[in-house]
Scaffold this motif. Structure first.
Motif: not given
Length: 290
Positions: A170, A190, A192, A205-209, A223, A226, A228
């Motif tokens: 990330v 990953c 943004l 773009p979406d680390c949790m995905a 992180t 921002n 995350t």
């Protein structure tokens, strides 16, 4: 020249006033402990003497793309705390207005980057890395690429993953990816920002995905700034998955989350390795360093 390291006569990070309290589980928890006076001097009487912004653009020799860094920094006593932001996200006048303000006021500031930079400076003044880190490592002098690769080796060495496993990265840094590739590790890049790695792999773009399909997480201290960091921290606590942070942003903040989801921290206070061609120092907490 290879990096040189030395173990430090370490004191563990502890809450003041006797017995250890619980480790913070969020940035708000940590700020509450600071404002209650549990981690150092009275933050209402501790003031920022210097505030500044650092802007940098880089494209290493032989690399196909470059990037920009924009960092806001505050000085508290002998320490400088920092938070990276997106270019032009935080106006200079907002940074300068923080000069003379108390840490108590700044950790309650409406702008998250200001809260993080002030918290970082306060904690670094009260708990300097040279007293509390497990290990100090010198990144040797060299070109921007040489220093980037040397620093990346020290960071990725903290990631407890085996050949064939997948690391969620990330905050994409190509030098980190290069060292993970050398170890035979897979990764999911990953960021943004839109873009692709040096090898043409598109950023997610979406680390949790994608975090559930990864065996370990390696994340930038950005992180913290921002928003995350805390979802990743909760995931690490829930799953027991290794969570390693390489921190210029919040280098004195993130070690407080060791044992509360974070596995290891590579802490790099200002001035950062990319500002000068001479040797620079980073501090390692946890992981192999312990």
């Amino acid at each position: 020249m290879a990096p040189s390291s030395r173990e430090l006569p370490r004191s563990p990070l502890r809450l003041t006033g006797g017995a250890d309290g619980p480790r913070p589980r969020s940035l708000a928890d940590l700020i509450s402990q600071v404002t209650a006076g549990r981690l150092g001097p009275d933050p209402a009487e501790t003031r920022v003497s210097v505030a500044f912004a650092t802007r940098q653009g880089v494209r290493h020799a032989s690399r196909g793309s470059g990037y920009r860094n924009h960092v806001i920094s505050f000085r508290v006593d002998r320490a400088v705390g920092s938070c990276a932001v997106e270019p032009d996200e935080v106006p200079d006048d907002l940074v300068y207005d923080c000069v003379g303000a108390s840490v108590a006021d700044l950790v309650a500031h409406p702008v998250n980057a200001v809260r993080v930079a002030a918290l970082d400076a306060y904690l670094m003044a009260a708990h300097p890395h040279e007293r509390f880190a497990d290990e100090a490592v010198t990144v040797p002098a060299g070109s921007s690429l040489e220093k980037s690769m040397a620093r990346a080796a020290l960071v990725t060495d903290l990631v407890p993953a085996s050949r064939g496993q997948t690391v969620l990265v990330v905050g994409v840094v190509n030098s980190l990816l290069s060292h993970l590739r050398r170890r035979g590790l897979r990764y999911v890049p990953c960021d943004l920002k839109d873009g692709a790695t040096e090898w043409g792999e598109p950023f997610v773009p979406d680390c949790m995905a994608v975090v559930d399909r990864c065996d370990a997480v390696l994340a930038s201290g950005m992180t913290l700034g921002n928003g995350t960091f805390e979802p990743l921290l909760r995931h690490a606590r829930r799953t027991g998955k290794p969570f390693v942070v390489f921190a210029q942003t919040g280098s004195a903040v993130l070690p407080w989350f060791l044992g509360s989801g974070v596995t290891a921290v590579s802490a790099e206070p200002y001035p950062f390795f990319w500002l000068d061609g001479g040797p620079s120092v980073l501090y390692r907490y946890g992981g192999k360093a312990s």
